[in-house]
Design a protein around this motif. Structure first.
Motif, PDB file in Angstrom:
ATOM      1  N   GLU A 109       0.839  -1.201   0.000  1.00 22.11           N
ATOM      2  CA  GLU A 109       0.000   0.000   0.000  1.00 22.11           C
ATOM      3  C   GLU A 109       0.877   1.256   0.000  1.00 22.11           C
ATOM      4  OE1 GLU A 109      -4.086   1.381   2.138  1.00 22.11           O
ATOM      5  OE2 GLU A 109      -2.532   0.581   3.476  1.00 22.11           O
ATOM      6  N   ARG A 110       1.896   1.262   0.808  1.00 17.48           N
ATOM      7  CA  ARG A 110       2.825   2.401   0.888  1.00 17.48           C
ATOM      8  C   ARG A 110       3.488   2.668  -0.464  1.00 17.48           C
ATOM      9  NH1 ARG A 110       5.228   0.500   5.081  1.00 17.48           N
ATOM     10  NH2 ARG A 110       6.917  -0.529   3.979  1.00 17.48           N
ATOM     11  N   GLU A 111       3.774   1.587  -1.207  1.00 14.59           N
ATOM     12  CA  GLU A 111       4.463   1.717  -2.486  1.00 14.59           C
ATOM     13  C   GLU A 111       3.507   1.949  -3.662  1.00 14.59           C
ATOM     14  OE1 GLU A 111       6.927  -1.778  -2.587  1.00 14.59           O
ATOM     15  OE2 GLU A 111       8.252  -1.000  -1.011  1.00 14.59           O
ATOM     16  N   GLY A 112       2.206   1.980  -3.402  1.00 14.62           N
ATOM     17  CA  GLY A 112       1.239   2.314  -4.437  1.00 14.62           C
ATOM     18  C   GLY A 112       0.667   1.148  -5.224  1.00 14.62           C
ATOM     19  N   TRP A 113       1.002  -0.084  -4.842  1.00 18.46           N
ATOM     20  CA  TRP A 113       0.501  -1.257  -5.558  1.00 18.46           C
ATOM     21  C   TRP A 113      -0.967  -1.534  -5.282  1.00 18.46           C
ATOM     22  CZ3 TRP A 113       2.838  -3.747  -9.377  1.00 18.46           C
ATOM     23  CH2 TRP A 113       4.226  -3.641  -9.507  1.00 18.46           C
ATOM     24  N   ILE A 114      -1.364  -1.359  -4.033  1.00 16.18           N
ATOM     25  CA  ILE A 114      -2.719  -1.748  -3.615  1.00 16.18           C
ATOM     26  C   ILE A 114      -3.396  -0.608  -2.883  1.00 16.18           C
ATOM     27  CG2 ILE A 114      -2.145  -4.202  -3.424  1.00 16.18           C
ATOM     28  CD1 ILE A 114      -2.173  -3.697  -0.288  1.00 16.18           C
ATOM     29  N   GLU A 115      -4.713  -0.756  -2.730  1.00 19.63           N
ATOM     30  CA  GLU A 115      -5.534   0.120  -1.901  1.00 19.63           C
ATOM     31  C   GLU A 115      -6.364  -0.776  -1.009  1.00 19.63           C
ATOM     32  OE1 GLU A 115      -7.730   1.824  -5.098  1.00 19.63           O
ATOM     33  OE2 GLU A 115      -6.200   3.338  -5.514  1.00 19.63           O
ATOM     34  N   ARG A 116      -6.646  -0.307   0.188  1.00 22.75           N
ATOM     35  CA  ARG A 116      -7.514  -1.039   1.105  1.00 22.75           C
ATOM     36  C   ARG A 116      -8.713  -0.170   1.451  1.00 22.75           C
ATOM     37  NH1 ARG A 116      -3.357  -3.568   5.526  1.00 22.75           N
ATOM     38  NH2 ARG A 116      -2.112  -1.742   5.065  1.00 22.75           N
ATOM     39  N   GLY A 117      -9.860  -0.804   1.542  1.00 25.70           N
ATOM     40  CA  GLY A 117     -11.056  -0.067   1.905  1.00 25.70           C
ATOM     41  C   GLY A 117     -12.168  -1.016   2.281  1.00 25.70           C
ATOM     42  N   PRO A 118     -13.292  -0.468   2.699  1.00 22.30           N
ATOM     43  CA  PRO A 118     -14.416  -1.319   3.107  1.00 22.30           C
ATOM     44  C   PRO A 118     -15.021  -2.039   1.905  1.00 22.30           C
ATOM     45  CG  PRO A 118     -15.050   0.994   3.162  1.00 22.30           C
ATOM     46  CD  PRO A 118     -13.583   0.952   2.855  1.00 22.30           C
ATOM     47  N   SER A 119     -15.521  -3.208   2.150  1.00 19.70           N
ATOM     48  CA  SER A 119     -16.197  -3.975   1.110  1.00 19.70           C
ATOM     49  C   SER A 119     -17.527  -3.304   0.792  1.00 19.70           C
ATOM     50  CB  SER A 119     -16.450  -5.406   1.592  1.00 19.70           C
ATOM     51  OG  SER A 119     -17.349  -6.061   0.728  1.00 19.70           O
ATOM     52  N   PRO A 120     -17.858  -3.147  -0.498  1.00 19.01           N
ATOM     53  CA  PRO A 120     -19.151  -2.571  -0.839  1.00 19.01           C
ATOM     54  C   PRO A 120     -20.317  -3.505  -0.491  1.00 19.01           C
ATOM     55  CG  PRO A 120     -17.933  -3.154  -2.834  1.00 19.01           C
ATOM     56  CD  PRO A 120     -17.042  -3.423  -1.664  1.00 19.01           C
ATOM     57  N   VAL A 121     -20.032  -4.772  -0.332  1.00 21.64           N
ATOM     58  CA  VAL A 121     -21.062  -5.761   0.005  1.00 21.64           C
ATOM     59  C   VAL A 121     -21.285  -5.825   1.511  1.00 21.64           C
ATOM     60  CG1 VAL A 121     -21.659  -8.217  -0.123  1.00 21.64           C
ATOM     61  CG2 VAL A 121     -20.521  -7.103  -2.048  1.00 21.64           C
ATOM     62  N   ASP A 122     -20.185  -5.802   2.271  1.00 19.86           N
ATOM     63  CA  ASP A 122     -20.256  -5.889   3.733  1.00 19.86           C
ATOM     64  C   ASP A 122     -19.272  -4.874   4.295  1.00 19.86           C
ATOM     65  OD1 ASP A 122     -20.191  -6.500   6.409  1.00 19.86           O
ATOM     66  OD2 ASP A 122     -19.533  -8.573   6.152  1.00 19.86           O
ATOM     67  N   GLY A 123     -19.771  -3.757   4.746  1.00 18.09           N
ATOM     68  CA  GLY A 123     -18.930  -2.673   5.245  1.00 18.09           C
ATOM     69  C   GLY A 123     -18.065  -3.046   6.426  1.00 18.09           C
ATOM     70  N   ARG A 124     -18.361  -4.186   7.071  1.00 20.31           N
ATOM     71  CA  ARG A 124     -17.547  -4.625   8.209  1.00 20.31           C
ATOM     72  C   ARG A 124     -16.256  -5.278   7.753  1.00 20.31           C
ATOM     73  NH1 ARG A 124     -21.347  -8.675  10.853  1.00 20.31           N
ATOM     74  NH2 ARG A 124     -21.764  -8.936   8.649  1.00 20.31           N
ATOM     75  N   SER A 125     -16.190  -5.744   6.494  1.00 26.37           N
ATOM     76  CA  SER A 125     -14.974  -6.406   6.025  1.00 26.37           C
ATOM     77  C   SER A 125     -14.191  -5.469   5.113  1.00 26.37           C
ATOM     78  CB  SER A 125     -15.307  -7.716   5.305  1.00 26.37           C
ATOM     79  OG  SER A 125     -16.008  -7.462   4.119  1.00 26.37           O
ATOM     80  N   THR A 126     -12.912  -5.756   5.032  1.00 32.20           N
ATOM     81  CA  THR A 126     -11.991  -4.952   4.235  1.00 32.20           C
ATOM     82  C   THR A 126     -11.698  -5.663   2.932  1.00 32.20           C
ATOM     83  OG1 THR A 126     -10.968  -4.084   6.230  1.00 32.20           O
ATOM     84  CG2 THR A 126      -9.669  -3.942   4.224  1.00 32.20           C
ATOM     85  N   LEU A 127     -11.550  -4.903   1.883  1.00 32.91           N
ATOM     86  CA  LEU A 127     -11.098  -5.440   0.600  1.00 32.91           C
ATOM     87  C   LEU A 127      -9.738  -4.860   0.272  1.00 32.91           C
ATOM     88  CD1 LEU A 127     -14.072  -5.494  -1.942  1.00 32.91           C
ATOM     89  CD2 LEU A 127     -12.896  -7.418  -0.890  1.00 32.91           C
ATOM     90  N   VAL A 128      -8.882  -5.720  -0.252  1.00 36.06           N
ATOM     91  CA  VAL A 128      -7.571  -5.307  -0.756  1.00 36.06           C
ATOM     92  C   VAL A 128      -7.684  -5.368  -2.262  1.00 36.06           C
ATOM     93  CG1 VAL A 128      -5.123  -5.891  -0.857  1.00 36.06           C
ATOM     94  CG2 VAL A 128      -6.435  -6.322   1.250  1.00 36.06           C
ATOM     95  N   ARG A 129      -7.379  -4.267  -2.939  1.00 39.22           N
ATOM     96  CA  ARG A 129      -7.493  -4.263  -4.405  1.00 39.22           C
ATOM     97  C   ARG A 129      -6.249  -3.648  -5.011  1.00 39.22           C
ATOM     98  NH1 ARG A 129     -11.482  -1.050  -2.926  1.00 39.22           N
ATOM     99  NH2 ARG A 129     -13.066  -2.475  -3.656  1.00 39.22           N
ATOM    100  N   LEU A 130      -5.946  -4.113  -6.219  1.00 34.97           N
ATOM    101  CA  LEU A 130      -4.865  -3.506  -6.979  1.00 34.97           C
ATOM    102  C   LEU A 130      -5.249  -2.073  -7.307  1.00 34.97           C
ATOM    103  CD1 LEU A 130      -3.896  -6.222  -9.635  1.00 34.97           C
ATOM    104  CD2 LEU A 130      -2.441  -5.353  -7.796  1.00 34.97           C
ATOM    105  N   SER A 131      -4.323  -1.139  -7.130  1.00 34.80           N
ATOM    106  CA  SER A 131      -4.561   0.230  -7.571  1.00 34.80           C
ATOM    107  C   SER A 131      -4.464   0.236  -9.098  1.00 34.80           C
ATOM    108  CB  SER A 131      -3.508   1.169  -6.972  1.00 34.80           C
ATOM    109  OG  SER A 131      -2.227   0.880  -7.506  1.00 34.80           O
ATOM    110  N   GLU A 132      -4.955   1.284  -9.726  1.00 33.51           N
ATOM    111  CA  GLU A 132      -4.846   1.374 -11.190  1.00 33.51           C
ATOM    112  C   GLU A 132      -3.385   1.345 -11.626  1.00 33.51           C
ATOM    113  OE1 GLU A 132      -7.004   1.158 -13.779  1.00 33.51           O
ATOM    114  OE2 GLU A 132      -8.366   0.549 -12.195  1.00 33.51           O
ATOM    115  N   GLU A 133      -2.543   2.126 -10.941  1.00 37.63           N
ATOM    116  CA  GLU A 133      -1.112   2.128 -11.277  1.00 37.63           C
ATOM    117  C   GLU A 133      -0.501   0.752 -11.001  1.00 37.63           C
ATOM    118  OE1 GLU A 133       3.050   4.521 -10.326  1.00 37.63           O
ATOM    119  OE2 GLU A 133       1.353   4.789  -8.987  1.00 37.63           O
ATOM    120  N   GLY A 134      -0.929   0.128  -9.904  1.00 39.78           N
ATOM    121  CA  GLY A 134      -0.420  -1.196  -9.561  1.00 39.78           C
ATOM    122  C   GLY A 134      -0.774  -2.234 -10.616  1.00 39.78           C
ATOM    123  N   ARG A 135      -2.026  -2.202 -11.081  1.00 39.63           N
ATOM    124  CA  ARG A 135      -2.427  -3.162 -12.115  1.00 39.63           C
ATOM    125  C   ARG A 135      -1.659  -2.921 -13.405  1.00 39.63           C
ATOM    126  NH1 ARG A 135      -4.466  -3.400 -16.467  1.00 39.63           N
ATOM    127  NH2 ARG A 135      -5.262  -1.284 -16.427  1.00 39.63           N
TER     128      ARG A 135
END
Length: 179
Positions: A109-135
């Motif tokens: 995340e610090r290096e810009g590969w990924i972003e972390r945020g709440p799941s749109p399906v279940d706000g209690r869980s976190t999703l890790v996703r590739l950032s656009e630059e990371g992908r």
């Protein structure tokens, strides 16, 4: 003795042949035949990881610190859009501890590969996703990575590769069944 001296030190064999010879001289009745496979697997894995890590650090986009980080990015990318998984799914895919995963996620995340945020399906869980630059960086890198893997395996005939893959599959099925 440097790596360039290995061929002289081991004759026509490899470092495992030298180790087995030493065991045979020191303790002839000790059965070390399993090391003909196990020691070669472990040594090849270490050396291959070094080769792949060097390939991952080449310039041309975001840098990847190590093969473990690359594995995490692969898990996100091969899952398809939206290139996102929960930390639990990543732990399962990578067979890594929570602490080990947390360190990887923080670094990526610090290096810009990924972003972390709440799941749109279940706000209690976190999703890790590739950032656009990371992908975009990963997509450029992954083709080079698999070309490097093919280059490493080019010393084998296709039938040898298939035989090794089949044998390793049997070992992994056994080990993964025990896990």
């Amino acid at each position: 003795m440097g790596e360039d001296d290995d061929s002289e030190a081991f004759g026509t064999g490899d470092s495992v042949d030298a180790m087995l010879s030493e065991w045979h001289s020191e303790w002839p009745e000790l059965d070390v035949s399993s090391s003909e496979v196990i020691a070669r697997l472990l040594r090849a894995a270490r050396l291959l990881e070094e080769v792949l890590a060097v390939g991952l650090r080449r310039p041309g986009g975001l840098a990847i610190a190590n093969v473990g980080d690359f594995d995490l990015l692969q898990a996100l990318r091969r899952g398809g859009r939206p290139y996102a998984l929960t930390p639990g799914q990543l732990r399962q895919a990578l067979i890594v501890s929570s602490a080990g995963l947390s360190g990887r996620l923080n670094r990526l995340e610090r290096e810009g590969w990924i972003e972390r945020g709440p799941s749109p399906v279940d706000g209690r869980s976190t999703l890790v996703r590739l950032s656009e630059e990371g992908r975009a960086s990963f997509d450029r890198l992954v083709e080079r990575h698999f070309a490097l893997e093919r280059d490493v395996l080019s010393v084998l005939e296709p039938a040898e590769r298939a035989g090794i893959a089949d044998a390793l599959r049997k070992i992994l099925v056994s080990l993964e069944g025990d896990a």
